[in-house]
Design a protein around this motif. Structure first.
Motif, PDB file in Angstrom:
ATOM      1  N   SER A 211       0.640  -1.252  -0.042  1.00  0.00           N
ATOM      2  CA  SER A 211       0.184   0.093   0.060  1.00  0.00           C
ATOM      3  C   SER A 211       0.920   1.164  -0.016  1.00  0.00           C
ATOM      4  O   SER A 211       0.295   2.259  -0.450  1.00  0.00           O
ATOM      5  N   GLN A 214       1.285   3.605  -3.012  1.00  0.00           N
ATOM      6  CA  GLN A 214       0.509   4.653  -3.274  1.00  0.00           C
ATOM      7  C   GLN A 214       0.957   6.098  -3.278  1.00  0.00           C
ATOM      8  O   GLN A 214       0.808   7.226  -3.553  1.00  0.00           O
ATOM      9  N   LYS A 248      -5.693  -3.260  -9.043  1.00  0.00           N
ATOM     10  CA  LYS A 248      -6.604  -2.222  -8.563  1.00  0.00           C
ATOM     11  C   LYS A 248      -5.944  -0.741  -8.323  1.00  0.00           C
ATOM     12  O   LYS A 248      -6.579   0.047  -8.288  1.00  0.00           O
ATOM     13  N   TYR A 249      -4.700  -0.899  -8.222  1.00  0.00           N
ATOM     14  CA  TYR A 249      -3.965   0.408  -7.876  1.00  0.00           C
ATOM     15  C   TYR A 249      -3.760   1.200  -9.304  1.00  0.00           C
ATOM     16  O   TYR A 249      -3.643   2.307  -9.314  1.00  0.00           O
ATOM     17  N   TYR A 250      -3.442   0.297 -10.246  1.00  0.00           N
ATOM     18  CA  TYR A 250      -3.010   0.846 -11.564  1.00  0.00           C
ATOM     19  C   TYR A 250      -3.862   0.614 -12.653  1.00  0.00           C
ATOM     20  O   TYR A 250      -4.107   1.523 -13.560  1.00  0.00           O
TER      21      TYR A 250
END
Length: 411
Positions: A211, A214, A248-250
């Motif tokens: 995390s 981010q 999901k982050y990118y």
């Protein structure tokens, strides 16, 4: 660094110093000459990192890095064709023809931490070989070799880990990820590139620290993520990317359950790997156009029902997808322009009118858009025979081109 220091290091860290059979035919002659010059001027110098790792894995290294106890200023005085570069840490590029060898001074962990705007700790502090080895991230990248004396220095068991096909970190992975979270992506990249099993301590640290990615500036993350997919191991990187739930982050589009969308994506990744292996150029804009195509295609089909024509529908879809992506993981403007042009040119391949054909052929993004069209053709997204016609047209001489244009009739 003198011989007394080497003896001291041997005793204090129980390091691995031994003659090692290295395939020296794979070592850059330019790198060897640089080491000879440094040695002649009473400096220690070693080939270090990826080059030695690759040779030990029976691969052909592309880049050679040298580590030395000479400072950047001292290095530059010895090589006429050289320049000092770097903000985070000064190093020297020594040039020979079109080739560049990177020469860096042994580094130490900084006593006073100074975090730059990109989230990286500035570490422009010189040290010893032992300190330099300690601050490197993975054991396989912390192996030093002197081609003149045939001596290999391995303080952290990198050779053993390479033989065991294991990716292990120097020090506590959680602490090393706290120092620089981008090492998480480097761990994934090296595992995919080198087919190394990630050590369980690193796996645990990735899960607990991912995390933190981010908080890293997008510009730095973008370059690191592109290395995952543009250096010949895109398929393996894709699997690991999903395994660690980084999509999901990118790129949320990776999670699509649509079989056709997954097939399109995997074919694009496979084609990219093929191009790298064939020493052909690869374009981040093209690959990202592949990544987001399923989203564009879906919106394009929806907009087609209400728009005045299919081109307007496509443009609307593109604008919406890029706006949505910018909220998740912004894409560099120049790359976004390439992606957009590749997509916007797609309807023009179906408009087989003489003037439009030659106008499209002269477009700066034609080749990338053509490759993308072939990918769509492979998945039966365009009119049957269209891809074959364009392929025949591209390879034809001018006379044959004119005949193909006059006799346009897709089968």
């Amino acid at each position: 660094m003198k011989s007394k220091f080497i003896d001291a290091v041997k005793q204090s860290v129980k390091s691995l110093f031994y003659p090692q059979k290295i395939d020296e035919t794979k070592i850059s002659k330019h790198a060897i000459e640089i080491i000879k010059v440094l040695k002649k001027n009473n400096y220690e110098a070693y080939i270090v990192g990826g080059a030695i790792r690759d040779i030990l894995m029976n691969k052909n290294p592309k880049d050679f890095d040298i580590a030395t106890d000479a400072t950047p200023e001292q290095i530059k005085l010895l090589f006429r064709r050289s320049r000092i570069i770097g903000r985070r840490f000064k190093l020297v590029h020594v040039m020979d023809g079109r080739g560049i060898i990177e020469v860096s001074t042994f580094r130490a962990k900084p006593h006073n931490k100074e975090v730059m705007r990109n989230g990286v700790t500035k570490d422009n502090e010189y040290g010893t070989l032992k300190e330099d080895a300690e601050r490197r991230d993975f054991t396989c990248n912390s192996i030093y070799y002197n081609p003149l004396t045939k001596v290999l220095i391995d303080l952290y068991g990198g050779v053993k880990d390479i033989r065991a096909k294991k990716l292990a970190m120097i020090g506590d992975p959680k602490k090393r990820f706290d120092e620089d979270s981008v090492r998480i992506l480097r761990a994934i990249r090296f595992s995919a590139k080198l087919n190394l099993t990630i050590d369980k301590n690193i796996l645990e640290a990735i899960e607990s620290k991912k995390s933190q990615l981010q908080s890293i500036p997008y510009s730095r993350l973008f370059d690191e993520i592109m290395k995952l997919f543009l250096t010949g191991h895109a398929l393996q990187s894709f699997d690991l990317f999903k395994r660690f739930n980084l999509s999901k982050y990118y790129f949320p589009s990776f999670e699509s359950k649509n079989p056709k969308a997954q097939s399109f994506l995997l074919k694009g990744l496979s084609d990219t790997d093929d191009r790298v292996r064939a020493n052909k150029s690869v374009n981040p804009g093209f690959l990202l156009a592949v990544f987001l195509w399923s989203d564009v295609k879906k919106l394009w089909e929806e907009r087609n029902k209400t728009s005045i024509n299919t081109t307007v529908a496509l443009h609307d879809a593109i604008d919406l997808v890029l706006a949505k992506q910018s909220k998740v993981f912004p894409i560099q403007k120049r790359v976004g322009v390439t992606m957009s042009e590749i997509w916007r040119l797609q309807p023009r391949f179906s408009k087989l009118h003489p003037k439009r054909i030659y106008r499209l052929l002269g477009h700066p993004r034609f080749r990338a858009a053509y490759d993308f069209m072939l990918l769509r053709d492979h998945h039966e997204e365009i009119e049957f025979g269209l891809g074959k016609w364009w392929t025949n047209f591209i390879v034809a001489d001018e006379h044959t081109k004119s005949i193909l244009v006059k006799n346009i009739k897709l089968k």
